[in-house]
Design an enzyme around this catalytic site. Sequence first.
Site, PDB file in Angstrom:
ATOM      1  N   TYR A   1      14.411  89.665 -25.629  1.00  0.00           N
ATOM      2  CA  TYR A   1      15.774  89.545 -25.084  1.00  0.00           C
ATOM      3  C   TYR A   1      15.993  88.119 -24.587  1.00  0.00           C
ATOM      4  O   TYR A   1      15.045  87.459 -24.136  1.00  0.00           O
ATOM      5  CB  TYR A   1      15.965  90.492 -23.902  1.00  0.00           C
ATOM      6  CG  TYR A   1      16.189  91.929 -24.298  1.00  0.00           C
ATOM      7  CD1 TYR A   1      17.467  92.448 -24.443  1.00  0.00           C
ATOM      8  CD2 TYR A   1      15.103  92.777 -24.520  1.00  0.00           C
ATOM      9  CE1 TYR A   1      17.668  93.768 -24.803  1.00  0.00           C
ATOM     10  CE2 TYR A   1      15.295  94.106 -24.883  1.00  0.00           C
ATOM     11  CZ  TYR A   1      16.583  94.596 -25.023  1.00  0.00           C
ATOM     12  OH  TYR A   1      16.778  95.899 -25.385  1.00  0.00           O
TER      13      TYR A   1
ATOM     14  N   ARG B   1       9.018 100.417 -27.195  1.00  0.00           N
ATOM     15  CA  ARG B   1      10.396 100.874 -27.376  1.00  0.00           C
ATOM     16  C   ARG B   1      10.819 100.681 -28.830  1.00  0.00           C
ATOM     17  O   ARG B   1      10.642  99.611 -29.415  1.00  0.00           O
ATOM     18  CB  ARG B   1      11.352 100.081 -26.466  1.00  0.00           C
ATOM     19  CG  ARG B   1      11.085 100.348 -25.000  1.00  0.00           C
ATOM     20  CD  ARG B   1      12.265 100.930 -24.262  1.00  0.00           C
ATOM     21  NE  ARG B   1      12.843 102.104 -24.878  1.00  0.00           N
ATOM     22  CZ  ARG B   1      14.143 102.362 -24.931  1.00  0.00           C
ATOM     23  NH1 ARG B   1      14.996 101.497 -24.442  1.00  0.00           N
ATOM     24  NH2 ARG B   1      14.601 103.474 -25.479  1.00  0.00           N
TER      25      ARG B   1
ATOM     26  N   HIS C   1      21.792  98.467 -26.788  1.00  0.00           N
ATOM     27  CA  HIS C   1      22.413  98.945 -25.547  1.00  0.00           C
ATOM     28  C   HIS C   1      23.932  98.850 -25.664  1.00  0.00           C
ATOM     29  O   HIS C   1      24.451  97.852 -26.183  1.00  0.00           O
ATOM     30  CB  HIS C   1      21.960  98.092 -24.366  1.00  0.00           C
ATOM     31  CG  HIS C   1      20.491  98.188 -24.077  1.00  0.00           C
ATOM     32  ND1 HIS C   1      19.974  99.041 -23.123  1.00  0.00           N
ATOM     33  CD2 HIS C   1      19.426  97.556 -24.622  1.00  0.00           C
ATOM     34  CE1 HIS C   1      18.661  98.911 -23.083  1.00  0.00           C
ATOM     35  NE2 HIS C   1      18.294  98.015 -23.992  1.00  0.00           N
TER      36      HIS C   1
END
Length: 215
Positions: free
Chosen positions: A101, A148, A153
């Site tokens: 990220y 994950r 999102h």
Amino acid sequence: MSKDLSRRNLLKKLAVAIPVGIVGKSALAKTCGITPEQTEGPFYPIADQLDKNTDLTKVTGRSAQALGEVCFIAGVVQDEFCQPIPGALVEIWQACVTGKYNHPADPNPAKIDPNFQYWGRTVTDKNGEYLFKTIVPGAYPATSTWVRPPHIHFKVHLRGYEELTTQMYWKGNPLNKNDRILQSMSMRERELVEVDFSDRRGSPYGQFNLTLKAL
Ligand SMILES: [Fe+2]
């Protein structure tokens, strides 16, 4: 809306692949399951960026395209009676192809992709529709025993509805079976957030409808 990605033109191109009836009018009697709420996670964007559009594969001022497999995610924001909701703000954020990220709190040592726009936002049109162009995110370690699966999102809000924060997954990804967030949900809830990207007429795309609860 950026010049290089006109939602209307893209939806036209994809129209052949998006079944009529999913994007469009539904009978009032029909009910749509409320999209399950999921954790926002620690990587909600905190830094502002120049690009606030729907094409995450290009960053203004950079000539190269983001690494990874390009895909389209289209859908309708609707209420529980399957009526489209125009004017809803839809935000997405995700990891790049390496699973990293663009967030200072991300401990993942994977490389950042400077050509990837890590978040985007749009407002649903008069038919409640939205469309993003992005890449399939990489998986990343949440703990030493938990990876994950690829996911995006979402946060959706509009006055008069409960704000929705959720995550969208790739249906059939083997990592889904061991994801602690997905596995904490019921089968029905998982069906609402696992999206089928197997249709590859033209560019691969997934249809992810988001159902809000009215206040
Ligand atoms: Fe995440």
